[in-house]
Write an enzyme that holds these catalytic residues in place. Structure first.
Site, PDB file in Angstrom:
ATOM      1  N   TRP A  17       0.813  -1.221   0.000  1.00  0.00           N
ATOM      2  CA  TRP A  17       0.000   0.000   0.000  1.00  0.00           C
ATOM      3  C   TRP A  17       0.844   1.268   0.000  1.00  0.00           C
ATOM      4  O   TRP A  17       0.375   2.347   0.351  1.00  0.00           O
ATOM      5  CB  TRP A  17      -1.000  -0.033   1.165  1.00  0.00           C
ATOM      6  CG  TRP A  17      -2.157  -0.952   0.875  1.00  0.00           C
ATOM      7  CD1 TRP A  17      -2.481  -1.490  -0.341  1.00  0.00           C
ATOM      8  CD2 TRP A  17      -3.141  -1.438   1.800  1.00  0.00           C
ATOM      9  NE1 TRP A  17      -3.601  -2.280  -0.227  1.00  0.00           N
ATOM     10  CE2 TRP A  17      -4.032  -2.271   1.071  1.00  0.00           C
ATOM     11  CE3 TRP A  17      -3.370  -1.252   3.167  1.00  0.00           C
ATOM     12  CZ2 TRP A  17      -5.122  -2.914   1.674  1.00  0.00           C
ATOM     13  CZ3 TRP A  17      -4.456  -1.892   3.759  1.00  0.00           C
ATOM     14  CH2 TRP A  17      -5.321  -2.712   3.022  1.00  0.00           C
ATOM     15  N   CYS A  76      -8.414  -9.546   5.333  1.00  0.00           N
ATOM     16  CA  CYS A  76      -9.819  -9.275   5.058  1.00  0.00           C
ATOM     17  C   CYS A  76     -10.157  -9.531   3.608  1.00  0.00           C
ATOM     18  O   CYS A  76     -10.421  -8.612   2.850  1.00  0.00           O
ATOM     19  CB  CYS A  76     -10.220  -7.869   5.464  1.00  0.00           C
ATOM     20  SG  CYS A  76      -8.977  -6.647   5.280  1.00  0.00           S
ATOM     21  N   HIS A 126     -19.222  -4.453   6.799  1.00  0.00           N
ATOM     22  CA  HIS A 126     -19.501  -3.430   5.786  1.00  0.00           C
ATOM     23  C   HIS A 126     -20.961  -3.042   5.762  1.00  0.00           C
ATOM     24  O   HIS A 126     -21.341  -2.039   5.169  1.00  0.00           O
ATOM     25  CB  HIS A 126     -19.087  -3.924   4.403  1.00  0.00           C
ATOM     26  CG  HIS A 126     -17.633  -4.268   4.343  1.00  0.00           C
ATOM     27  ND1 HIS A 126     -17.178  -5.560   4.428  1.00  0.00           N
ATOM     28  CD2 HIS A 126     -16.542  -3.484   4.252  1.00  0.00           C
ATOM     29  CE1 HIS A 126     -15.851  -5.559   4.380  1.00  0.00           C
ATOM     30  NE2 HIS A 126     -15.441  -4.308   4.273  1.00  0.00           N
TER      31      HIS A 126
END
Ligand code: GLN
Ligand code: ZN
Length: 758
Positions: A565, A647, A698
């Site tokens: 990232w 995840c 979510h």
């Protein structure tokens, strides 16, 4: 003369203007007309930025995603939005995100699936197909924008996704063979090309990045078939590949009956000579010579050293471009006035990359002397970076040279460790825990912002965050969770937070890159050898642990995720950078252990994301990625329990690597798969403890304990009950306390019932 062009420009805007316009439209604050005006403004500005190029991309701008745009152009929006109210743009946004602007419940639909664009952090909306999908040419987007570009004095080169990659990217909802749709798709492409020819378009860029992936015979055949069908003399087609090597598809790509081919010379440098030899003499070759995936300035002299002989061979047939679309880099370095000037001199964002491209073209056309100043600047920057002490640290290098597999080895095997850990931790069966973060309330964000702006002193800031941590512990104790966390109130982002505390990192102010729709990320810039000047999390964790008798998990981000990232350096292999990160995280792990932490979680949310496009390259990546994780985690004593968290929900093909990480406990996302993904763990006889997520964080929906209990019973059919943990799918930072409390209450209740029944 060489021709210069660009494959795509970042559409989001130097100040994320597109994001703010999109979001204002969705909230009903601006009209569709206003949004269209913002789009036209951005296109104008971006064409101005690209004005020095011989051809500029048209059709790379998008109000959400270029693949979704193509679905519109091909008349392939899902049935479910077809007869919803409103404009074409409303239907477009409904596919993109479930709804358009402020609208009543009438028009919400299920949003299209979103997935990663090759190995980038961009996400596209997956085209949906059925056995009887029929295509039809729809809309004037491209034609209108061609006119718009011409009116601004640039030469447009429309960009479309090629037919084979379009099918390849999509999904047949009825499991039919989507390749069978090619036959009905091609006439629509022909029609589109005719339309472009009528508009006087000379070249069309047809993106076929699927050519750099593993293709079976049918897909390879589809390429020949498609381009034989589309064979035209006007407009000319430039088939574009990027992100990797063509390998066994190289000959196929060279032989397609089109007028030009673009090759990513940054990720496939060794294929350049082969393509130069193979390409039939009537074809143009576009070489992607400036890296469109990173933020480093190029070594222009070095590029010219290999490019000049190519130019000598190809002459006018040579085109130059960035390696891929520039949507993967930030827009403009000019506004970065807070960066250290030395580091800044090493960087190039989209606008600067196009300057570099122009310099290369001028050097080829008119000789290096014509751009002596630019070349000299490039060389100064490259040399300064190569020699800088901020980049190269002898002590980090020395530590790296000492790395051996023994560093990644736990003292004892899992069965022995877990017995010791269980004795020491005294946890009940089906222990309950969370993934780390708790709601990031407005107060928390406000506190961090005020601190950043200097409106709070450090002691004031610390006191406020401590108060948040305390509150979070009180909540968790009241809920009856077994393993607590401190809640991550002090963290803006799980990578940036660590980057800010590590030497070797810097941060831009406006370096935003579109991730999907209006969502942008600002990846930290890893420019140098990584070291950890001091402990990063120990004080918070120690404080949190002091508030409770229950075990509290120390919470870290793993080296692979930090790497994947960030914008990382290109002057050493990713493996080395990852190992440096691993050594820094290892120090933190050991400090946490020394300060009394009994459980330490090291998140590897992005481990899977780093998988190479070609299966043949997976092993190499997984080897160093897993080695890095092991080095970061496994220096602890047997009694210290290591957790990791991931995840996502695809483990089948990497389960062996996941097992090699040897974390004592892994928590994963499973709730939406009805626990079926645990089959991968069962099939492999995955030996260690697993916490399959029991509800989807979510969604605002609150699970009841019966739902959770029945999911866990399914889990226990696959994994021995004594190895199961109970936890949500992921962190809770995006949720409200009003949602989190009842959800976790159900979770704890479910675990208690399970202890009675299984
Ligand atoms: N510990 C992080 C959190 O709870 C993990 C986030 C993630 O996996 N993306 O937010
Ligand atoms: Zn997660």
């Amino acid at each position: 003369m060489v021709t210069t062009h660009n494959l795509g420009f970042p559409r989001i805007g130097a100040r994320r203007e597109l994001k703010f316009a999109q979001e204002a439209f969705w909230k009903g604050r601006i009209s569709e007309e206003d949004l269209q005006i913002s789009g036209a403004d951005l296109r104008r500005r971006h064409w101005q930025n690209q004005r020095p190029l011989d051809r500029v991309p048209v059709g790379d701008f998008s109000f959400y995603d270029q693949i979704l745009d193509m679905s519109v152009t091909l008349g392939n929006l899902p049935e479910r939005v077809n007869d919803t109210k409103g404009s074409e743009l409303d239907r477009y946004f409904r596919v993109a995100r479930g709804r358009s602007g402020q609208e009543s419940a009438c028009c919400g639909v299920q949003a299209g699936e979103m997935t990663k664009w090759f190995d980038t952090n961009y996400h596209y909306i997956v085209p949906e197909f059925h056995q009887n999908t029929r295509f039809r040419l729809n809309g004037n987007r491209l034609i209108d924008q061609i006119d718009e570009a011409r009116a601004q004095g640039v030469t447009p080169k429309p960009v479309i996704i090629g037919p084979v990659t379009y099918l390849w990217l999509g999904k047949a909802k009825d499991d039919s063979d989507r390749l069978l749709l090619l036959e009905s798709l091609l006439p629509v492409y022909s029609e589109l090309l005719e339309l472009l020819a009528d508009r006087g378009v000379e070249w069309v860029q047809v993106d076929e990045p699927a050519l750099v992936t593993d293709l079976d015979a049918d897909w390879r055949h589809a390429f020949s078939l498609a381009y034989h069908h589309l064979k035209t003399s006007t407009p000319k087609l430039l088939v574009t590949t990027y992100f990797g090597e063509l390998r066994e598809n190289l000959q196929l790509a060279c032989e397609l009956p089109v007028a030009g081919l673009h090759l990513d010379a940054i990720s496939a440098p060794q294929e350049v000579p082969r393509v130069v030899d193979w390409l039939p003499p009537h074809k143009q070759l576009s070489l992607g010579v400036i890296n469109g995936r990173n933020i480093w300035r190029s070594d222009l002299e070095k590029t010219l050293d290999w490019l000049e002989p190519v130019y000598e061979k190809l002459g006018n047939r040579l085109w130059l471009a960035p390696s891929c679309s520039l949507i993967h880099v930030p827009v403009d370095l000019t506004s970065e006035d807070k960066l250290d000037p030395e580091i800044r001199s090493w960087l190039a964002f989209a606008v600067q990359k196009l300057d570099e491209l122009k310099t290369l073209a001028t050097a080829l056309n008119n000789g290096r002397a014509a751009v002596r100043k630019q070349l000299a600047e490039s060389t100064v920057a490259v040399n300064s970076r190569a020699k800088s002490e901020r980049v190269h640290s002898a002590s980090v290098q020395a530590r790296l040279a000492d790395v051996s597999p023994a560093l990644g080895q736990r003292q004892s095997r899992f069965p022995d460790r877990i017995a010791i850990q269980q004795r020491k931790l005294g946890l009940p069966r089906f222990p309950t825990t969370t993934i780390g973060s708790f709601p990031q309330t407005r107060d928390i964000r406000q506190t961090r912002l005020q601190f950043r702006k200097g409106e709070l002193t450090e002691p004031q800031y610390n006191a406020r965050i401590r108060e948040e941590v305390r509150r979070c512990i009180v909540e968790q104790e009241a809920l009856g969770l077994d393993v607590l966390v401190h809640g991550e109130a002090e963290r803006n982002d799980m990578v940036e937070y660590f980057g800010e505390q590590l030497d070797g990192y810097t941060f831009s102010q406006f370096g935003w890159v579109q991730s999907y729709g209006s969502r942008c990320v600002k990846p930290p810039i890893l420019f140098g050898d990584i070291s950890r000047p001091k402990a990063m999390t120990v004080e918070w964790i120690r404080y949190a642990q002091s508030l409770t008798k229950k075990p509290l998990k120390g919470m870290l981000t793993g080296p692979v995720t930090i790497l994947n990232w960030s914008f990382v350096r290109d002057d050493q292999p990713r493996r080395e950078t990852c190992l440096q990160l691993a050594l820094a995280i290892r120090e933190e792990v050991l400090d946490l252990e020394a300060s009394g932490a009994r459980i330490i979680q090291i998140d590897e949310a992005a481990l899977r994301e780093g998988l190479p496009l070609r299966q043949a390259d997976w092993k190499n990546y997984l080897d160093w990625a897993i080695e890095s994780f092991r080095i970061s985690a496994n220096g602890v004593r047997d009694e210290t329990q290591i957790h990791t968290h991931m995840c996502y929900s695809e483990f089948n093909d990497i389960i062996e690597a996941i097992a090699r990480m040897d974390a004592d406990v892994i928590t994963i996302e499973t709730s939406r798969s009805d626990m079926e993904l645990l089959d991968a763990f069962r099939g492999f006889h995955y030996p260690n403890d697993i916490g399959p997520g029991v509800y989807d964080i979510h969604s605002p929906n609150i699970p009841d304990s019966e739902q959770i209990r029945s999911l866990m019973i399914k889990a226990a059919e696959r994994i021995p009950a004594e190895r199961l943990w109970v936890n949500p799918d992921c962190g809770l930072k995006t949720r409200q306390w009003e949602e989190v409390r009842p959800a976790l209450k159900s979770m704890v209740a479910a675990a208690r019932e399970l202890r009675e029944t299984i």
